[in-house]
Structures are given as C-alpha cells and as structure tokens.
Design a protein around this motif. Structure first.
Motif, PDB file in Angstrom:
ATOM      1  N   MET A   1       0.825  -1.185   0.000  1.00 27.47           N
ATOM      2  CA  MET A   1       0.000   0.000   0.000  1.00 27.47           C
ATOM      3  C   MET A   1       0.874   1.257   0.000  1.00 27.47           C
ATOM      4  O   MET A   1       0.555   2.228  -0.678  1.00 27.47           O
ATOM      5  CB  MET A   1      -0.917  -0.047   1.222  1.00 27.47           C
TER       6      MET A   1
ATOM      7  N   ALA B   1       3.833   1.464  -1.208  1.00 24.56           N
ATOM      8  CA  ALA B   1       4.499   1.557  -2.510  1.00 24.56           C
ATOM      9  C   ALA B   1       3.606   2.269  -3.517  1.00 24.56           C
ATOM     10  O   ALA B   1       4.082   3.083  -4.320  1.00 24.56           O
ATOM     11  CB  ALA B   1       4.864   0.172  -3.009  1.00 24.56           C
ATOM     12  N   LEU B   2       2.316   2.002  -3.467  1.00 22.98           N
ATOM     13  CA  LEU B   2       1.373   2.677  -4.352  1.00 22.98           C
ATOM     14  C   LEU B   2       1.300   4.166  -4.032  1.00 22.98           C
ATOM     15  O   LEU B   2       1.296   5.003  -4.944  1.00 22.98           O
ATOM     16  CB  LEU B   2      -0.011   2.036  -4.223  1.00 22.98           C
ATOM     17  N   ALA B   3       1.269   4.498  -2.748  1.00 23.41           N
ATOM     18  CA  ALA B   3       1.252   5.908  -2.347  1.00 23.41           C
ATOM     19  C   ALA B   3       2.537   6.614  -2.776  1.00 23.41           C
ATOM     20  O   ALA B   3       2.506   7.766  -3.240  1.00 23.41           O
ATOM     21  CB  ALA B   3       1.064   6.010  -0.838  1.00 23.41           C
TER      22      ALA B   3
ATOM     23  N   ALA C   1       4.474   5.809  -5.348  1.00 25.22           N
ATOM     24  CA  ALA C   1       4.428   5.990  -6.800  1.00 25.22           C
ATOM     25  C   ALA C   1       3.550   7.173  -7.176  1.00 25.22           C
ATOM     26  O   ALA C   1       3.904   7.979  -8.047  1.00 25.22           O
ATOM     27  CB  ALA C   1       3.913   4.717  -7.457  1.00 25.22           C
ATOM     28  N   LEU C   2       2.417   7.307  -6.515  1.00 23.13           N
ATOM     29  CA  LEU C   2       1.523   8.435  -6.777  1.00 23.13           C
ATOM     30  C   LEU C   2       2.182   9.768  -6.422  1.00 23.13           C
ATOM     31  O   LEU C   2       2.085  10.736  -7.179  1.00 23.13           O
ATOM     32  CB  LEU C   2       0.218   8.260  -5.995  1.00 23.13           C
TER      33      LEU C   2
ATOM     34  N   GLY D   1       7.306  10.813  -0.789  1.00 26.68           N
ATOM     35  CA  GLY D   1       7.422   9.560  -1.536  1.00 26.68           C
ATOM     36  C   GLY D   1       8.527   8.680  -0.997  1.00 26.68           C
ATOM     37  O   GLY D   1       8.367   7.469  -0.862  1.00 26.68           O
TER      38      GLY D   1
ATOM     39  N   CYS E   1       7.362   7.031   2.155  1.00 36.39           N
ATOM     40  CA  CYS E   1       6.494   5.887   1.871  1.00 36.39           C
ATOM     41  C   CYS E   1       7.294   4.683   1.393  1.00 36.39           C
ATOM     42  O   CYS E   1       6.987   3.544   1.755  1.00 36.39           O
ATOM     43  CB  CYS E   1       5.449   6.273   0.826  1.00 36.39           C
TER      44      CYS E   1
ATOM     45  N   HIS F   1       7.461   1.113   3.257  1.00 35.62           N
ATOM     46  CA  HIS F   1       7.170  -0.113   2.511  1.00 35.62           C
ATOM     47  C   HIS F   1       8.299  -1.130   2.672  1.00 35.62           C
ATOM     48  O   HIS F   1       8.047  -2.322   2.884  1.00 35.62           O
ATOM     49  CB  HIS F   1       6.968   0.218   1.034  1.00 35.62           C
TER      50      HIS F   1
END
Length: 55
Positions: free
Chosen positions: A1, A3-5, A7-8, A36, A39, A43
């Motif tokens: 989760m 990792a997705l944040a 990347a965004l 980032g 995050c 992760h």
C-alpha cells in the motif's frame, strides 16, 4: 500500500516539476519527493504488508 502511495507522490512531483507548479509554499516538488521517499522506506520496513500473528 505504501508503494502505491509513493508511486503516486512521485508522479505528482514529476508533473509539478514539468509544469513548474507549486501549491503555496508548503507543497512543492521537494516535499512530494520526500513524502514519496518516506512511503518507500515504510514499505521496505514492512509496514502495512498485511501479515498478522493469527494462529
């Protein structure tokens, strides 16, 4: 989760850098990049991985 944040946040930082946009003095490309990286670090530590100690 996380990792997705991350990347965004990196995508937003890239778009802000290309467009030359800054939202006030608080949200800049540097702040988005640092968020980032935070995050990514979370992760890699395994925070939010979804494992539990159920038996």
């Amino acid at each position: 989760m996380f990792a997705l944040a991350a990347a965004l946040l990196f995508v937003l930082a890239l778009i802000f850098e290309i467009a030359g946009v800054a939202v006030g003095s608080v949200v800049t490309v540097t702040t988005l990049a640092l968020a980032g990286l935070l995050c990514v670090a979370l992760h890699l530590m395994g925070v939010g991985a979804g494992w539990s100690l159920k038996r």
